[in-house]
Motif scaffolding. Structure first.
Motif, PDB file in Angstrom:
ATOM      1  N   TYR A 179       0.827  -1.199   0.000  1.00 53.09           N
ATOM      2  CA  TYR A 179       0.000   0.000   0.000  1.00 53.09           C
ATOM      3  C   TYR A 179       0.864   1.254   0.000  1.00 53.09           C
ATOM      4  N   HIS A 202       6.297   8.361  -3.936  1.00 48.97           N
ATOM      5  CA  HIS A 202       5.382   7.312  -3.471  1.00 48.97           C
ATOM      6  C   HIS A 202       5.196   6.237  -4.541  1.00 48.97           C
ATOM      7  N   ARG A 215       8.166   4.009  -4.683  1.00 47.84           N
ATOM      8  CA  ARG A 215       8.196   3.033  -3.571  1.00 47.84           C
ATOM      9  C   ARG A 215       7.166   1.933  -3.806  1.00 47.84           C
ATOM     10  N   ARG A 274       8.437  -6.946  14.605  1.00 45.15           N
ATOM     11  CA  ARG A 274       8.030  -7.143  13.207  1.00 45.15           C
ATOM     12  C   ARG A 274       9.010  -8.042  12.459  1.00 45.15           C
ATOM     13  N   LYS A 324       6.549  -1.957   1.974  1.00 43.57           N
ATOM     14  CA  LYS A 324       5.343  -1.370   2.574  1.00 43.57           C
ATOM     15  C   LYS A 324       4.193  -2.358   2.373  1.00 43.57           C
ATOM     16  N   GLU A 349      12.536   2.495  14.287  1.00 41.38           N
ATOM     17  CA  GLU A 349      11.632   3.552  13.799  1.00 41.38           C
ATOM     18  C   GLU A 349      10.398   3.577  14.695  1.00 41.38           C
ATOM     19  N   GLY A 350       9.420   4.411  14.345  1.00 43.78           N
ATOM     20  CA  GLY A 350       8.165   4.428  15.084  1.00 43.78           C
ATOM     21  C   GLY A 350       7.195   3.435  14.469  1.00 43.78           C
ATOM     22  N   SER A 351       6.042   3.213  15.137  1.00 46.35           N
ATOM     23  CA  SER A 351       5.083   2.241  14.608  1.00 46.35           C
ATOM     24  C   SER A 351       4.516   2.706  13.263  1.00 46.35           C
ATOM     25  N   THR A 409       6.035   5.871  11.843  1.00 44.94           N
ATOM     26  CA  THR A 409       6.865   7.047  11.552  1.00 44.94           C
ATOM     27  C   THR A 409       8.341   6.641  11.549  1.00 44.94           C
ATOM     28  N   LEU A 459      11.085   1.232   7.262  1.00 48.41           N
ATOM     29  CA  LEU A 459      10.473   1.724   6.032  1.00 48.41           C
ATOM     30  C   LEU A 459      11.282   2.944   5.572  1.00 48.41           C
ATOM     31  N   GLY A 493      11.097   5.966   4.595  1.00 50.83           N
ATOM     32  CA  GLY A 493      10.030   6.973   4.592  1.00 50.83           C
ATOM     33  C   GLY A 493      10.309   8.090   3.591  1.00 50.83           C
ATOM     34  N   ILE A 494       9.250   8.494   2.910  1.00 48.75           N
ATOM     35  CA  ILE A 494       9.366   9.604   1.955  1.00 48.75           C
ATOM     36  C   ILE A 494       9.624  10.902   2.735  1.00 48.75           C
ATOM     37  N   THR A 495       8.963  11.036   3.893  1.00 49.45           N
ATOM     38  CA  THR A 495       9.139  12.250   4.702  1.00 49.45           C
ATOM     39  C   THR A 495      10.533  12.251   5.347  1.00 49.45           C
ATOM     40  N   ARG A 496      10.996  11.067   5.741  1.00 52.28           N
ATOM     41  CA  ARG A 496      12.365  10.922   6.281  1.00 52.28           C
ATOM     42  C   ARG A 496      13.367  11.464   5.267  1.00 52.28           C
ATOM     43  N   THR A 538       8.872  11.553  11.672  1.00 56.07           N
ATOM     44  CA  THR A 538       8.427  12.002  10.353  1.00 56.07           C
ATOM     45  C   THR A 538       7.489  10.968   9.744  1.00 56.07           C
TER      46      THR A 538
END
Ligand code: PMP
Length: 284
Positions: free
Chosen positions: A31, A47, A50, A137, A144, A176-178, A180, A200, A202-205, A238
């Protein structure tokens, strides 16, 4: 509600999800969540790249080309008449009798729809509280995938303790965060876990790292320990939905003076500017 199914936009009532869809039974799918500002998908190309990578890693054929998908995402936003929202996209391996190996008969299915969302500006100003908890995990967190139980359980634990995020660690190393990515600031340098199979990407990372470098802030993509979190000058997370958000308390301990820090605030401002620049949104 309108739903994108492969490259067709339909009413929700006309969409049929098969009971034997492998996304539903095995979590066999991927996703993306894309933020939309001013009717414009933000960092859509990243996105989409990814999504393609996640598909490749799971040997899943995307049922729609990326070019067509981008057109359909834009059409969905326009037909729903939305300005600020997010787009949820998922692709599953499709429907087949329930057996573990990849079916030869199944055809992957893409679905997408608009979710309500609003950047949490109050949290951006105040900061959030986080707990730490074991990262239980699997070892391909870079994909993703729809398998989110490790994250769901961690987030639930945080919420039950009056916190907004769970920061995950393997042994004592913070991953990382759950939902973020996690950064700490120590003596003006940013530290975050390297983009390997344990987090992950992250795109924001990635955007935060690029903005920090533009601001001449030193960034080290290197693992750090749980103890380093507690002793950091600043901590922030992030993510597409939360953007860049300060963490003022971890496990009930104040980070620095317990207020959002200056480096985080500077990055938040740079991130808002990037949104305005990329989406022609009116600055607030
Ligand atoms: N890590 C995890 C585990 C996530 O679920 C998310 C949110 N998708 C992120 C990091 C942040 O990634 P992004 O900035 O691409 O939204």
């Amino acid at each position: 509600m309108l739903v994108l199914v492969n490259d067709q936009i339909k009413s929700r009532e006309d969409v049929r999800i098969d009971l034997e869809d492998r996304g539903y039974q095995f979590g066999d799918g991927i996703y993306e969540v894309i933020s939309v500002y001013n009717g414009q998908p933000f960092l859509m190309d990243q996105h989409m790249q990814r999504l393609e990578r996640s598909a490749r890693e799971l040997m899943l054929d995307l049922p729609v080309s990326i070019g067509r998908l981008k057109e359909k995402v834009q059409a969905l936003i326009e037909q729903e008449g939305r300005s600020t929202c997010s787009v949820y996209l998922q692709v599953t391996r499709g429907a087949a009798p329930r057996r573990h190996p990849f079916p030869t008969s199944a055809t992957p299915v893409l679905t997408g729809y608009i979710m309500d969302s609003n950047p949490p500006r109050d949290l951006h100003a105040e900061g959030i509280r986080a707990i730490t908890t074991d990262d239980i995990r699997w070892l391909r967190c870079d994909i993703k995938s729809l398998n989110l139980l490790g994250s769901v359980l961690a987030k639930q634990k945080a919420v039950e303790q009056g916190c907004q995020e769970a920061i995950l660690h393997r042994s004592d190393t913070v991953t990382e965060g759950s939902s973020t990515n996690v950064f700490i600031v120590k003596n003006g340098t940013l530290y975050t876990h390297p983009a390997n199979h344990l987090i992950l990407h992250g795109i924001t990372r990635h955007a935060a790292i690029q903005l920090a470098e533009k601001l001449n802030t030193n960034v080290k993509e290197t693992p750090f320990k749980r103890e380093d979190l507690y002793e950091a000058d600043e901590v922030f997370v992030t993510g597409t939905s939360i953007e860049i958000c300060p963490v003022t308390h971890v496990d009930n301990r104040a980070i620095g003076n317990g207020q959002p820090g200056d480096v985080t605030k500077q990055l938040q401002r740079a991130f808002y500017d990037l949104i305005v620049e990329e989406t022609a949104m009116k600055a607030e």
